[in-house]
Design an enzyme around this catalytic site. Structure first.
Site, PDB file in Angstrom:
ATOM      1  N   GLY A 323      62.423 -87.210  90.315  1.00 27.31           N
ATOM      2  CA  GLY A 323      62.737 -86.975  88.915  1.00 27.31           C
ATOM      3  C   GLY A 323      64.225 -86.725  88.733  1.00 27.31           C
ATOM      4  O   GLY A 323      65.065 -87.266  89.465  1.00 27.31           O
ATOM      5  N   SER A 324      64.537 -85.864  87.778  1.00 29.89           N
ATOM      6  CA  SER A 324      65.945 -85.652  87.420  1.00 29.89           C
ATOM      7  C   SER A 324      66.747 -84.934  88.488  1.00 29.89           C
ATOM      8  O   SER A 324      67.973 -84.877  88.391  1.00 29.89           O
ATOM      9  CB  SER A 324      66.026 -84.838  86.132  1.00 29.89           C
ATOM     10  OG  SER A 324      65.399 -85.536  85.091  1.00 29.89           O
TER      11      SER A 324
END
Lengths: 601, 364
Positions: A323-324
């Site tokens: 993810g981020s």
């Protein structure tokens, strides 16, 4: 008269000739036994009177970095019966008498007689293993009634705080047929295992099996036909296993176990300077002590079929979309390839249209972040900024930069198994799926989605590389271990890029960052990056956290370090299906870090 | 006194006597090694040998006419002893074979080895001018009586030896070829019956163990395996330099009795065995020559039968210890520990010796 004498002598000679033939047969037989098969019978006579008894080494102890004991050998007592010159009736009578003072199960009794018939040359056979203190005391007081029953000391592996350290320490269990095959392939090793019944199966117990186990010795004794000891022929002493001091801190283990309670997830905390692991926790956990004396089928079945997979080590053996949390590393890629710089900014309307196509990629924030530079992009986790960055950078350069942070590679942690994860690239896709790379996949990769997979251990390892700006030694669970690999001094990128990204990560915990909830409560100067990894892509559907099945909820991630002006420790946390990174994983990391500085430091 | 010994020795064949002494020294040494030179067995055997040699001397001067004349009574007394054993005998390992006289346990079946041939041979004169077939049937019946009694003890091995001594006399006395064939045929027909009805399970087991001792290594096959190991591990020169594990460590039990040949083989090896065989050969050869050269038919017959009993028992014991023959309780003549057997053989040889000395005196 003469005739009768002739017949008599003739008949006598026939008998003598016949007996001589028998004698020749006997002579040949003796030649066969004594000359031709002499070696065989010498060996047989030796195996008659020579017995080799193992001398077992003590398995090495395992300590945490502050010398708290994590794995020890505790003294237990087995009841064994001397079966020399005893019939089955005698033994049954002894067992009958014994069962009047302590409980002896039918299973124990039948096992005893099974061993007796299977292994003819044993002199003493255990009837009851690991008897409890009450029974021990009771037996000792009546011992004089049982001249043929002995107490035999045996050391049993025991894991203090087993549940808190289960995935890290692992456990030992009876040597299986598969293990035996492996051991037997190595004749030198085989001797080391003489008389040893258990082997490290998981975790540290497995990866450090050779040094923890030590080396068996043996005693060669001469016995007579009644199996009574006559003399000692040879005595080779055992070498005890080496103790092991881990880099792990027991208090951090307890704390992390407590913090992860109720979640499926994992946590790893390291010393940034040398990649030593301080905390290593996966949840749910299990009790490794169950395995030492052979786990029962129902317990084993329960552990194996539990949908929460308590046996799975989620730190190194589970991989998730990062993810981020990938964004700081991607920023380095952009900066060092001059696709962006600190002055560069974009306007984020809330979506990104892939140039020359009609493909639209949404930002997690529907209304958009407005005008963002690299610092805000990291702090607010602006997706559109990184879509644009990735598109202009191209997958090849992106892949090359991310590779420096060891994504898609093993961290080399000293555990028996570890998942490699996937750093997707056109090359990888061609090899794996025999398909060409699509540009939109570059966009997915830029926010750690798509095929991108990494373990929490890999995330913290990458973070340490970034913070040190150099290649790091493998993640290490042993305290003060000098590594064979000379530490690299070569910087992986320009220091000013690192500084820029660190500023961005510092802003994450500030008033505009994704983890701004601690903006006014950050005395330990935590910096980091939140992440929310999609488990399931929703097509034309709003993601509604309250109305979605638990196992489809996003994974919540956080990577971080502290203090930001002088980084000492780093952490990675993942909570499966925990939702937003900022709401679950990040607060756990914050509590861990605060605990570290308040209690440990 | 000196004159008395000179008298005794003058009646003894010197070579035979010296060979006999060497064999008895072998026996003493082996029993000492098997049971220990300070064990009661060693001293008892020393006593038996000493007593036995005196008996040998005394029997050597015996007037044999007396024996032949009273052979029926001697035979009856022997049978009576067997019956007494069956009634009052001491039971050891499930068989009643011994009569206990306190200091001495007499194995009564041993006596028959001596007395049955005397009785049968003494009858030859009586049947001289009568039907040969009738005499053979009578001989057979007389032999079967002790055989059946001994079989009940149970002691198949000794019983068969007694029966055999009778059969040998019938054979040597000129049994016709036709009857020999009929006898063999009859034996083959009776064999399955014997297997099913006469042999006990443990006896069958011993025969089966011979075929594959390892099929049952801890029960019946144990002795067979351990004695093969003892013999085989002796090698060419034997293990006397170190220690002889097989009997020192009790893997082969009772080595001073039936299995004493294994001690010889283990301690002195193949070479030791060859030397031992050579001495026994010379001894038997000497006996054969003496027997053949006796002057009377019945004397020759008696001497030859004794030689045969000795040689057959000798070979059966070694065949048994080396795993060629089922384990039947037949000791090694003159060597194994035990008084009864030793005395009987010494008396046999003394009788042959006496017949030899008196051959000129007792003319047919």
């Amino acid at each position: 008269m003469l005739n009768s004498r002739l017949i008599l002598v003739q008949r006598f000679n026939i008998l003598i000739a016949f007996l001589f033939l028998i004698f020749l047969l006997i002579f040949l037989r003796l030649f066969w036994l004594q000359i031709y098969k002499n070696d065989f019978y010498l060996e047989s006579s030796k195996s008659n009177y020579e017995r080799i008894e193992p001398i077992k080494p003590l398995r090495g102890l395992i300590f945490d970095r502050n010398n708290n004991i994590l794995a020890e050998n505790i003294l237990t007592y087995n009841l064994e019966i001397n079966i020399e010159n005893k019939s089955k009736e005698d033994l049954n009578a002894i067992i009958e008498e014994l069962s009047k003072i302590l409980s002896i199960s039918e299973h124990e009794r039948s096992l005893f007689f099974k061993i007796r018939s299977d292994r003819k040359f044993l002199r003493k056979i255990p009837l009851k293993t690991n008897i409890n203190n009450d029974e021990l005391a009771f037996f000792v007081s009546k011992m004089f009634l049982f001249p043929d029953v002995n107490l035999k000391e045996e050391f049993l592996r025991s894991y203090k705080y087993g549940i808190e350290n289960a995935h890290l320490i692992g456990y030992i269990n009876r040597i299986s047929k598969k293990d035996l095959k492996k051991i037997e392939n190595d004749p030198e090793k085989l001797g080391n295992y003489f008389g040893i019944t258990h082997i490290g199966k998981q975790g540290i117990e497995s990866s450090f099996e050779n040094s923890l186990r030590g080396k068996s010795g043996f005693k060669k004794i001469r016995v007579n036909a009644r199996n009574s000891f006559i003399a000692e022929i040879e005595n080779k002493k055992a070498f005890d296993g080496q103790d092991l001091t881990l880099s792990i801190d027991l208090d951090l283990q307890k704390k992390s176990h407590e913090l992860l309670k109720g979640y499926r997830g994992s946590l790893i905390m390291t010393d940034i300077s040398n990649n030593e692991v301080l905390a290593y926790q996966s949840n749910p956990s299990f009790d490794p002590n169950l395995f030492v004396n052979g786990i029962g089928f129902s317990e084993w079945d329960k552990l194996n079929t539990d949908p929460n997979k308590p046996m799975l080590d989620r730190v190194t053996n589970a991989v998730y979309p990062p993810g981020s949390t990938i964004k700081p590393f991607l920023s380095i890629a952009g900066l060092e390839n001059n696709v962006i710089n600190t002055d560069y900014s974009i306007n984020d309307p809330g979506f990104y249209q892939l140039p020359k196509t009609k493909k639209i990629f949404m930002d997690w924030k529907k209304e958009g972040h407005g005008n963002v530079n690299i610092i805000n992009a990291i702090a607010e986790s602006c997706d559109v900024y990184f879509y644009d960055l990735a598109y202009r950078l191209g997958i090849e350069k992106m892949d090359k930069s991310l590779r420096k942070f060891a994504f898609g590679q093993k961290t080399g942690i000293n555990l028996p198994t570890e998942k490699r994860g996937i750093l997707p690239s056109p090359e990888w896709k061609l090899k794996r799926h025999k398909k060409k790379w699509n540009t939109y996949e570059t966009i997915n990769t830029s926010i750690g989605q798509g095929d991108f997979l990494s373990s929490p251990a890999q995330l913290v390892h990458a973070l340490n590389i970034l913070l040190n700006n150099k290649k790091m030694p493998p993640l290490n669970l042993i305290k003060n271990q000098s590594t064979d690999v000379p530490l690299s001094v070569e910087k992986i990128t320009d220091e000013k890029y690192i500084e820029t990204v660190k500023r961005g990560m510092q802003e994450v915990t500030n008033s505009n960052g994704t983890f701004r909830s601690i903006a006014n409560n950050n005395k330990n100067k935590i910096a980091g990056k939140t992440g929310t990894a999609q488990v399931f892509s929703l097509k034309n559907q709003e993601y509604d956290e309250d109305n979605i099945a638990d196992h489809l909820k996003d994974h919540s991630l956080f990577i971080g370090y502290a203090p930001y002006d002088n980084p000492q420790i780093s952490i990675a946390v993942i909570i499966e299906n925990g939702g937003h990174g900022s709401t679950v994983a990040a607060p756990i990391a914050k509590k861990m870090i605060d605990f570290y500085f308040e209690t440990i430091k | 006194m000196t004159n008395f010994f000179t008298f005794l020795f003058s009646r003894t064949d010197k070579q035979l006597f010296i060979l006999l002494l060497i064999i008895l020294l072998f026996s003493l040494n082996l029993i000492g090694q098997a049971a220990g030179f300070h064990s009661p067995f060693f001293f008892k055997q020393l006593f038996f040998i000493f007593t036995g040699l005196i008996i040998f001397m005394l029997v050597s001067i015996l007037n044999l006419k007396f024996l032949f004349r009273h052979s029926l009574i001697i035979y009856m007394l022997s049978i009576l002893l067997l019956i007494l054993t069956a009634v009052f005998g001491t039971e050891i390992n499930g068989s009643k074979r011994w009569l206990d006289f306190g200091v001495f346990k007499l194995q009564s079946s041993e006596i028959l080895k001596l007395t049955l041939p005397i009785f049968l041979v003494s009858l030859i004169e009586y049947f001289k001018n009568r039907s040969q077939t009738l005499s053979e049937l009578v001989f057979l019946s007389i032999s079967f009586i002790p055989f059946f009694i001994i079989l009940r003890q149970p002691d198949l091995g000794s019983g068969l030896i007694i029966l055999f001594s009778g059969l040998i006399i019938i054979f040597l006395n000129g049994l016709s070829l036709k009857k020999i064939l009929i006898g063999i045929l009859g034996f083959l027909i009776l064999l399955p019956y014997a297997w099913l009805n006469i042999l006990k399970d443990y006896q069958k087991g011993r025969i089966l163990n011979l075929i594959d001792p390892f099929s049952n290594p801890l029960d019946g096959g144990y002795h067979a395996i351990q004695s093969s190991i003892a013999i085989g591990s002796g090698g060419l020169f034997g293990k006397s330099s170190e220690f002889s594990s097989q009997h020192d460590l009790l893997f082969l039990p009772e080595t001073h009795t039936d299995f004493i040949f294994a001690v010889l083989s283990e301690n002195y090896g193949f070479l030791g065995n060859i030397i031992f065989f050579l001495i026994v050969f010379l001894f038997i050869y000497k006996l054969v020559i003496i027997s053949i050269n006796l002057h009377s038919h019945s004397h020759r017959l008696l001497a030859m039968t004794y030689v045969m009993i000795f040689t057959i028992c000798f070979l059966i014991n070694i065949a048994m210890v080396s795993g060629l023959f089922p384990i039947v309780g037949i000791p090694l003549p003159l060597i194994s520990y035990g008084g009864s057997s030793l005395f009987i053989y010494l008396i046999m040889f003394a009788l042959i010796n006496s017949l030899n000395y008196n051959k000129t005196l007792i003319a047919d």
